[in-house]
Each structure stands twice: as C-alpha cells, then as structure tokens.
Design an enzyme around this catalytic site. Structure first.
Site, PDB file in Angstrom:
ATOM      1  N   HIS A   1      13.541 -34.682  17.904  1.00  0.00           N
ATOM      2  CA  HIS A   1      12.373 -33.959  18.402  1.00  0.00           C
ATOM      3  C   HIS A   1      12.243 -34.063  19.922  1.00  0.00           C
ATOM      4  O   HIS A   1      12.073 -33.055  20.606  1.00  0.00           O
ATOM      5  CB  HIS A   1      11.136 -34.528  17.708  1.00  0.00           C
ATOM      6  CG  HIS A   1       9.858 -33.825  18.015  1.00  0.00           C
ATOM      7  ND1 HIS A   1       9.636 -32.503  17.705  1.00  0.00           N
ATOM      8  CD2 HIS A   1       8.713 -34.272  18.601  1.00  0.00           C
ATOM      9  CE1 HIS A   1       8.401 -32.162  18.078  1.00  0.00           C
ATOM     10  NE2 HIS A   1       7.834 -33.212  18.625  1.00  0.00           N
ATOM     11  N   PHE A   2      12.320 -35.262  20.447  1.00  0.00           N
ATOM     12  CA  PHE A   2      12.181 -35.481  21.886  1.00  0.00           C
ATOM     13  C   PHE A   2      13.544 -35.393  22.561  1.00  0.00           C
ATOM     14  O   PHE A   2      14.113 -36.384  23.019  1.00  0.00           O
ATOM     15  CB  PHE A   2      11.522 -36.834  22.161  1.00  0.00           C
ATOM     16  CG  PHE A   2      10.026 -36.809  22.032  1.00  0.00           C
ATOM     17  CD1 PHE A   2       9.235 -36.306  23.050  1.00  0.00           C
ATOM     18  CD2 PHE A   2       9.403 -37.272  20.890  1.00  0.00           C
ATOM     19  CE1 PHE A   2       7.855 -36.275  22.942  1.00  0.00           C
ATOM     20  CE2 PHE A   2       8.028 -37.243  20.760  1.00  0.00           C
ATOM     21  CZ  PHE A   2       7.251 -36.745  21.790  1.00  0.00           C
TER      22      PHE A   2
END
Length: 288
Positions: A264-265
């Site tokens: 996600h990051f």
C-alpha cells in the site's frame, strides 16, 4: 536538491500544516496523502523532484500536524476535507498544478479537479482509487458499516486503527520488510493515539461511502477532460488492488500504468522508482 520548508495557513478554524520545496517559478505538484498518515509520507519523494518542480504537501484535517476542531465542532467528511484543501490552494495562490493522489487523497483531490478542471495539469495516482474494480475483499467490514451504521458495526472498524494493523497490514504487507522504515508507521501509530483521533477516523470511514457514490462523476471528468494520468501502484496492496489502476484506461485510454512489487505505501520502498516514472511522465506531459 532544494531545501524543504514547513509552514501553515490559517483557514477559519483550521490551521493547515504543509511541507514545500522547489523553485517558485517551476510547475507545481500538489501532494495529497492518505489514511492513516500525513505529508510525512512524501519525505523521500520531495527531495528527488525538487530540482525541477515546486512540491507542496499539506496535512489533511484530522491528520498529522494540521490543527482542526474536535469532531463535535467540525464535520469530518470528504466534502469538508476537500473544501479546506481548496481554500488552502487558494491561500497559496495555486492556479495550475499536477495532483499526486494517494488513498484518501484521491477522493479529496478529485473533488478539487471537479471544481476546477482548468487548474489540473496532470494526475499521478499511487493506490488512489476511483473505480469499484479497485476494492479488495478487505473492505467488507467498512462496507457493512456503510450499509448499516450501527454502533456495533462502527466498533468493528476499529481494528483498522490498531497499531498492529497500521504496522503489519498498512505498511509491511506485500513489501520487503527490510526496506520499510519504522519511522512512518511509528509516527502514524502515535497520531492515531491522540485523544479523539479514532472517532474522527471512524467518521471518515463511514463517509467514505460518499466517495463511491461520486465515482461516476470522477469518471465523467476523466472522459471529458482527459488529464494526463500516471498510475504508480503497489500491486500487493491488500486494499486497493491492481484492477483499480487498470480501470483508469477505460476513461483515459493513454493513461500510463506501472505496477510495483510492493504494498500500500509504495513510497516507503519505491520512492526512487516512482520519482523516475514521474520525471519522465511530467517531462513529456507538462512540456506540451
């Protein structure tokens, strides 16, 4: 590389904190973070682009160092977040900018684009969703809360705010853990532990359904205005899956899409790669 500076803009009851770097006379990139983080997520990206662009990264109300009233006195909805960031853009006298949208920054930034399409020079979306295709099964508890906003369903969403979820699911899932600095998730866990923070986030989780309702508007904007669009997407994101990146091509056929081997990051592990894609993309699109 240009020095990063820090400032704030007082906008009514909200004091928006922001990071800025780059020459004032260069094209502007407005960087909008997501949940559960802040403009701190751009700490590695900003120095990689500040020789050529002016980068401005505000903290959304309810996040980071932006000071906003308690939820009893302030409506924590995405319409309201976008209104505050729109006022921030005006206060900074930004009339043309490329949008970098991630997670919550996507529905916030796309509201800005709907309001002022003439201002948006390009869009870079990093796991920033605008299509139903992009949702994984991990959204089930949130979607249940949207359909039936009972206290029990609200409490069931608190797991998304827990320290172990932020560390192990938001940051480390799908990424090489040896490349994920503890700085980001430790800071976010600290922000989430502040008084009132969790209930603010639960209000925004409920209001996320308003973003889904506006997806047809966002998609119509893409079709009508065809902004140059680059998707740089962590392909192992447990929430926003790769079909959400590919879906942009339905409405912007020449959208450029890169799926990265991370979660996600994506900036935590692939800031240099993302900066490279951006320099190439923006160098071609903004020179036209």
């Amino acid at each position: 590389m240009n020095e990063v500076t820090y400032g704030s803009k007082k906008l009514g009851d909200v004091e928006v904190f922001y990071r800025e770097a780059g020459p004032k006379d260069t094209p502007v990139l407005l960087l909008l973070h997501g949940f559960p983080t802040s403009s701190h997520m751009f700490r590695d990206l900003i120095p990689l682009l500040s020789d050529r662009y002016r980068l401005i990264a505000p903290d959304l109300p309810g996040f980071g160092q932006t000071k906003a009233p308690p939820r009893e006195d302030f409506d924590y909805t995405f319409d309201h977040l976008a209104r505050v960031i729109g006022e921030f853009v005006d206060a900074m006298a930004l009339t043309r900018y490329a949008l970098y949208i991630f997670d919550y920054g996507a529905p916030t930034g796309l509201r800005l684009a709907l309001a002022h399409p003439e201002r948006v020079t390009a869009i870079i979306t990093q796991n920033g969703n605008a299509y139903l295709d992009g949702f994984s099964d991990a959204w089930e508890s949130w979607q249940t809360y949207w359909r039936e906003p009972t206290p029990e369903h609200r409490d069931a969403c608190r797991v998304a705010l827990a320290p172990e979820t932020i560390r192990d699911i938001q940051y480390r899932h799908g990424a090489n853990p040896g490349r994920v600095s503890p700085d980001g998730y430790t800071l976010d866990i600290g922000y989430m532990s502040r008084p009132g923070a969790q209930d603010i986030q639960l209000d925004l989780i409920l209001d996320y359904r308003s973003n889904v309702a506006r997806y047809p508007e966002f998609q119509a904007y893409f079709r009508e205005h065809r902004p140059p669009l680059l998707a740089v997407w962590g392909k192992h994101d447990p929430f926003f899956i790769p079909p959400g990146a590919e879906a942009y091509r339905r409405d912007i056929p020449d959208a450029e899409i890169h799926l990265l081997d991370t979660g996600h990051f994506a900036l935590e592990t692939h800031a240099a790669e993302i900066a490279g894609y951006m320099r190439d993309f923006l160098g071609r699109k903004l020179s036209r």
